[in-house]
Design a protein around this motif. Sequence first.
Motif, PDB file in Angstrom:
ATOM      1  N   LEU A  87       0.819  -1.216   0.000  1.00 20.73           N
ATOM      2  CA  LEU A  87       0.000   0.000   0.000  1.00 20.73           C
ATOM      3  C   LEU A  87       0.854   1.268   0.000  1.00 20.73           C
ATOM      4  O   LEU A  87       0.479   2.260  -0.635  1.00 20.73           O
ATOM      5  CB  LEU A  87      -0.941   0.010   1.216  1.00 20.73           C
TER       6      LEU A  87
ATOM      7  N   ARG B 228       0.089   6.387  -6.864  1.00 17.67           N
ATOM      8  CA  ARG B 228      -1.243   6.923  -7.180  1.00 17.67           C
ATOM      9  C   ARG B 228      -1.298   8.440  -6.989  1.00 17.67           C
ATOM     10  O   ARG B 228      -2.070   9.137  -7.660  1.00 17.67           O
ATOM     11  CB  ARG B 228      -2.282   6.255  -6.281  1.00 17.67           C
TER      12      ARG B 228
ATOM     13  N   TYR C 160       1.907   1.703  -3.543  1.00 13.20           N
ATOM     14  CA  TYR C 160       0.714   2.024  -4.352  1.00 13.20           C
ATOM     15  C   TYR C 160       0.278   3.477  -4.113  1.00 13.20           C
ATOM     16  O   TYR C 160       0.035   4.230  -5.055  1.00 13.20           O
ATOM     17  CB  TYR C 160      -0.401   1.045  -3.987  1.00 13.20           C
ATOM     18  N   ASP C 161       0.231   3.884  -2.829  1.00  8.67           N
ATOM     19  CA  ASP C 161      -0.206   5.252  -2.498  1.00  8.67           C
ATOM     20  C   ASP C 161       0.727   6.287  -3.119  1.00  8.67           C
ATOM     21  O   ASP C 161       0.270   7.305  -3.648  1.00  8.67           O
ATOM     22  CB  ASP C 161      -0.259   5.448  -0.974  1.00  8.67           C
TER      23      ASP C 161
END
Length: 229
Positions: free
Chosen positions: A126, A133, A129-130
Motif C-alpha cells: 500500500l 497513485r 501504491y499510495d
Amino acid sequence: MPDTTPSNTTKINLGCGHILPPGWVNVDGSYRAWLASRLPRIDRALTACRILPKTEFNDTIMWCNLLKKFPWADNSVDVIYMGEIMEHFTQEQGRQVLENSLRVLKPDGVLRIRVPDNARFWRNYLAEYDAIRAKPRDQQNRNHERWTHMFFREICTNPSKFGSAGYYHKWMYDDVSLIMLLEELGYHNVERMPFHDSRIDDITVIEERDDLIVECTKPTVQQAMRLAA
Ligand SMILES: C[S@@+](CC[C@H](N)C(=O)[O-])C[C@H]1O[C@@H](n2cnc3c(N)ncnc32)[C@H](O)[C@@H]1O
C-alpha cells in the motif's frame, strides 16, 4: 557455546531448516532431512559427488512430518519453537499443529511462533501504491505490482519437489489473527513479543530474524480450572 540446558528439559524446534542449535531437538519433515538423518553416509556421498547440494541437515536432527501424529507424549515438552513454519500449513493444518503442540506441552510450557507478518507485507504494498497513485497519471508506473508478483508467483507458488522441498506458503497471519487463534485453542499469556525478548533463556541461539513473533504458555491445571469456572 556450552550447553547449559538441564537434561530433563525438552525443547523442540519444529521445522528447524538450517537452524540446529545445541540443546534442542531439531525437527524437520523434508526429504533431505530424512536422507541426512536416516542415511547420513549416503547423503554425504551424494553431496561429495555434487549430486545433491550442501545441507545443514545431519544425523542429529529428528525427521518428522508435523502433519502426522506428534511423536512426543502428552505433557512432556517444556518449550516449542516454530520459526517460519506455520505459514507452510493451510489454516486447518496450522490449527491441528497448534492443538497437538498444546497437548504435548507441559503445563506452563512455552510456545513461541515466528511467521511472516501479513499486515506488514500488504502495508508495504500500500505504501508503494499510495506513492504512485499520488503522482500525475503521466508519471505513474506499475512498480508496485512487484508485491502482487511476489505474492502469487513466489510465496504462494508450489516449487518443484526439490526446490524448498516443495513447500510454499498456504496461509498468512497477522498479530490479531494469530493471537485470537491461540487464545481460542486454550493457550494462556498470549502476547506479541519483540525480537529476542522471551521466557526461553537461550532464545538468541534459535531466533535468527525479527518478524511477527507471538509467545504463549500452556495453562497450569489451576489456570485451566479457573478458565473453565
Ligand atoms: C522456511 S523453513 C524455516 C527454517 C527455520 N526454522 C527458520 O526459522 O528459518 C520451513 C521448514 O519447515 C519444514 N517443514 C515444512 N512442512 C513441514 C512438515 N509438515 N513437517 C515438518 N517440517 C516441515 C521445511 O522442511 C523447512 O525446513
